[in-house]
Design a protein around this motif. Structure first.
Motif, mmCIF file in Angstrom:
data_model
loop_
_atom_site.group_PDB
_atom_site.id
_atom_site.type_symbol
_atom_site.label_atom_id
_atom_site.label_comp_id
_atom_site.label_asym_id
_atom_site.label_seq_id
_atom_site.Cartn_x
_atom_site.Cartn_y
_atom_site.Cartn_z
ATOM 1 N N ASN A 126 0.970 -1.226 -0.049
ATOM 2 C CA ASN A 126 0.044 -0.130 -0.254
ATOM 3 C C ASN A 126 0.995 1.146 -0.219
ATOM 4 O O ASN A 126 2.131 1.029 0.177
ATOM 5 C CB ASN A 126 -0.848 0.024 1.279
ATOM 6 C CG ASN A 126 -1.934 1.007 1.045
ATOM 7 O OD1 ASN A 126 -2.388 1.463 0.054
ATOM 8 N ND2 ASN A 126 -2.854 1.261 2.378
ATOM 9 N N GLY A 127 0.405 2.371 -0.530
ATOM 10 C CA GLY A 127 1.024 3.622 -0.314
ATOM 11 C C GLY A 127 0.011 4.646 -0.318
ATOM 12 O O GLY A 127 -0.902 4.803 -1.227
ATOM 13 N N THR A 128 0.207 5.778 0.149
ATOM 14 C CA THR A 128 -0.826 6.782 0.470
ATOM 15 C C THR A 128 -0.003 8.184 0.979
ATOM 16 O O THR A 128 0.853 8.122 1.680
ATOM 17 C CB THR A 128 -1.872 6.385 1.634
ATOM 18 O OG1 THR A 128 -3.080 7.390 1.504
ATOM 19 C CG2 THR A 128 -1.324 6.195 3.037
ATOM 20 N N TYR A 129 -0.687 9.194 0.676
ATOM 21 C CA TYR A 129 -0.141 10.483 1.171
ATOM 22 C C TYR A 129 -1.090 10.623 2.499
ATOM 23 O O TYR A 129 -2.098 10.265 2.639
ATOM 24 C CB TYR A 129 -0.475 11.580 -0.017
ATOM 25 C CG TYR A 129 0.009 11.470 -1.208
ATOM 26 C CD1 TYR A 129 1.516 11.894 -1.294
ATOM 27 C CD2 TYR A 129 -0.382 11.255 -2.432
ATOM 28 C CE1 TYR A 129 2.241 11.808 -2.347
ATOM 29 C CE2 TYR A 129 0.104 11.306 -3.558
ATOM 30 C CZ TYR A 129 1.437 11.541 -3.570
ATOM 31 O OH TYR A 129 2.023 11.594 -4.832
ATOM 32 N N ILE A 130 -0.207 11.183 3.597
ATOM 33 C CA ILE A 130 -0.787 11.819 4.766
ATOM 34 C C ILE A 130 -0.555 13.256 4.923
ATOM 35 O O ILE A 130 0.590 13.560 4.999
ATOM 36 C CB ILE A 130 -0.218 10.778 5.788
ATOM 37 C CG1 ILE A 130 -0.469 9.347 5.689
ATOM 38 C CG2 ILE A 130 -0.865 11.397 7.043
ATOM 39 C CD1 ILE A 130 -0.066 8.568 6.563
ATOM 40 N N VAL A 131 -1.526 13.846 4.936
ATOM 41 C CA VAL A 131 -1.579 15.243 5.145
ATOM 42 C C VAL A 131 -2.207 15.825 6.177
ATOM 43 O O VAL A 131 -3.158 15.593 6.419
ATOM 44 C CB VAL A 131 -2.023 15.906 3.675
ATOM 45 C CG1 VAL A 131 -2.082 17.283 3.629
ATOM 46 C CG2 VAL A 131 -1.743 15.390 2.339
ATOM 47 N N LYS A 132 -1.483 16.758 6.810
ATOM 48 C CA LYS A 132 -2.092 17.608 7.893
ATOM 49 C C LYS A 132 -2.100 19.113 7.581
ATOM 50 O O LYS A 132 -1.033 19.672 7.213
ATOM 51 C CB LYS A 132 -1.183 17.511 9.177
ATOM 52 C CG LYS A 132 -1.326 16.233 9.867
ATOM 53 C CD LYS A 132 -0.584 16.131 11.133
ATOM 54 C CE LYS A 132 -0.624 14.826 12.001
ATOM 55 N NZ LYS A 132 0.550 14.997 12.990
ATOM 56 N N GLU A 133 -3.218 19.627 7.443
ATOM 57 C CA GLU A 133 -3.341 21.129 7.012
ATOM 58 C C GLU A 133 -2.806 21.718 8.383
ATOM 59 O O GLU A 133 -2.698 21.455 9.431
ATOM 60 C CB GLU A 133 -4.502 21.377 6.754
ATOM 61 C CG GLU A 133 -5.562 20.604 5.549
ATOM 62 C CD GLU A 133 -4.543 20.704 4.142
ATOM 63 O OE1 GLU A 133 -3.839 21.917 4.197
ATOM 64 O OE2 GLU A 133 -4.738 19.876 3.230
ATOM 65 N N PRO A 134 -2.096 23.258 7.772
ATOM 66 C CA PRO A 134 -1.789 24.007 8.818
ATOM 67 C C PRO A 134 -2.883 24.516 9.815
ATOM 68 O O PRO A 134 -4.019 24.666 9.366
ATOM 69 C CB PRO A 134 -1.215 25.257 8.181
ATOM 70 C CG PRO A 134 -2.004 25.103 6.750
ATOM 71 C CD PRO A 134 -2.197 23.551 6.544
#
Length: 275
Positions: free
Chosen positions: A84-92
């Motif tokens: 598996n592969g995914t982007y993990i994003v936390k917004e500011p």
């Protein structure tokens, strides 16, 4: 193995993680970030979308970078599947965080020959909410998890291990292009992003080819190193272009299946303590 390789593997077996490991120069990492954000403008939110390398070329380039595969094969052997592969994003300036958990507790895999890479495409530090690891926690095996209803928890169902002594935790700050690698039983978490920039990482999970999915027979992966003499997984199709309609349609079903697999795995994790 040479002495450097032996040392890397011994450190991983002892601590349960490696960080930081330089994979890309910062300009290259930021170029991959730009490609991801360009794709977002067409696709929409890419955060936690499963198997993004089936719809975008950039994540497959990252997942199969020679420096990445050098580390992965050192840790789990020469025959490797990208599961598996995914982007993990936390917004500011948002409360999104990740509670203490173990990956292998709910993935449904039958072995421990697995490693996760988290590659920073922006600065990941204490302010922006980088990962924290508990050294040596992988040696205790599976811990019991409970579900939470915290909407700011990034995890699929807010799965949480209680009574973690945070005084033992190590902060894994990363510059763009640096990565961490962690074992599936290693306790890890991250805090919210208090910075003015997005915290963006690409997270890839690798397994040895002998590992099986225990919950169903529909799971898929891509061989990225060595040979697969087992055939336990169906074959994902790597992206040859970006956001091709047929690939996007397939990815939506893959994303649904990954979420279903992890949901089933959590039911077991809720009732099991140590293995």
């Amino acid at each position: 193995m040479d002495s450097a390789t032996d040392s890397l593997r011994e450190r991983f077996l002892s601590e349960g993680f490696l960080a930081p490991v330089r994979i890309l120069d910062e300009p290259d990492a930021l170029a991959h970030r730009a490609r991801m954000e360009q794709a977002e403008r067409s696709f929409g939110d890419l955060h936690y979308r499963a198997k993004v390398y089936t719809i975008l070329r950039s994540p497959m380039e990252l997942a199969t970078h020679p420096r990445v595969l050098d580390v992965v094969t050192t840790l789990i052997g020469p025959n490797v599947l990208l599961w598996n592969g995914t982007y993990i994003v936390k917004e500011p300036h948002t409360p999104a965080h990740v509670s203490w958990h173990q990956d292998l507790a709910y993935w449904g895999l039958d072995g421990e020959d697995q490693v996760s890479m988290w590659l920073a495409l922006s600065t990941a530090d204490e302010t922006s909410g980088c990962m924290r690891m508990v050294p040596g926690s992988h040696r205790a095996g599976r811990q019991g998890h409970r579900l939470t209803t915290d909407e700011s928890n990034v995890l699929y169902q807010g799965q949480t291990v209680d009574e973690v002594d945070e005084a033992d935790a190590v902060t894994c700050a990363l510059r763009p292009g640096e990565a961490s690698f962690h074992h599936g039983w290693t306790l890890h978490s991250s805090m919210s992003n208090r910075s003015g920039d997005r915290r963006i990482g690409f997270n890839a999970q690798y397994i040895a080819t002998h590992v099986r999915q225990t919950q169903h027979d529909r799971d898929t992966a891509i061989l990225v190193h060595g040979s697969d003499d087992f055939g336990h997984f169906g074959a994902d199709i790597r992206a040859t272009g970006d956001l091709e309609p047929a690939a996007v349609a397939r990815q939506r079903e893959l994303d649904r299946q990954v979420r279903e697999t992890m949901g089933r795995g959590l039911k077991n994790a809720l009732t099991t303590r140590l293995v």
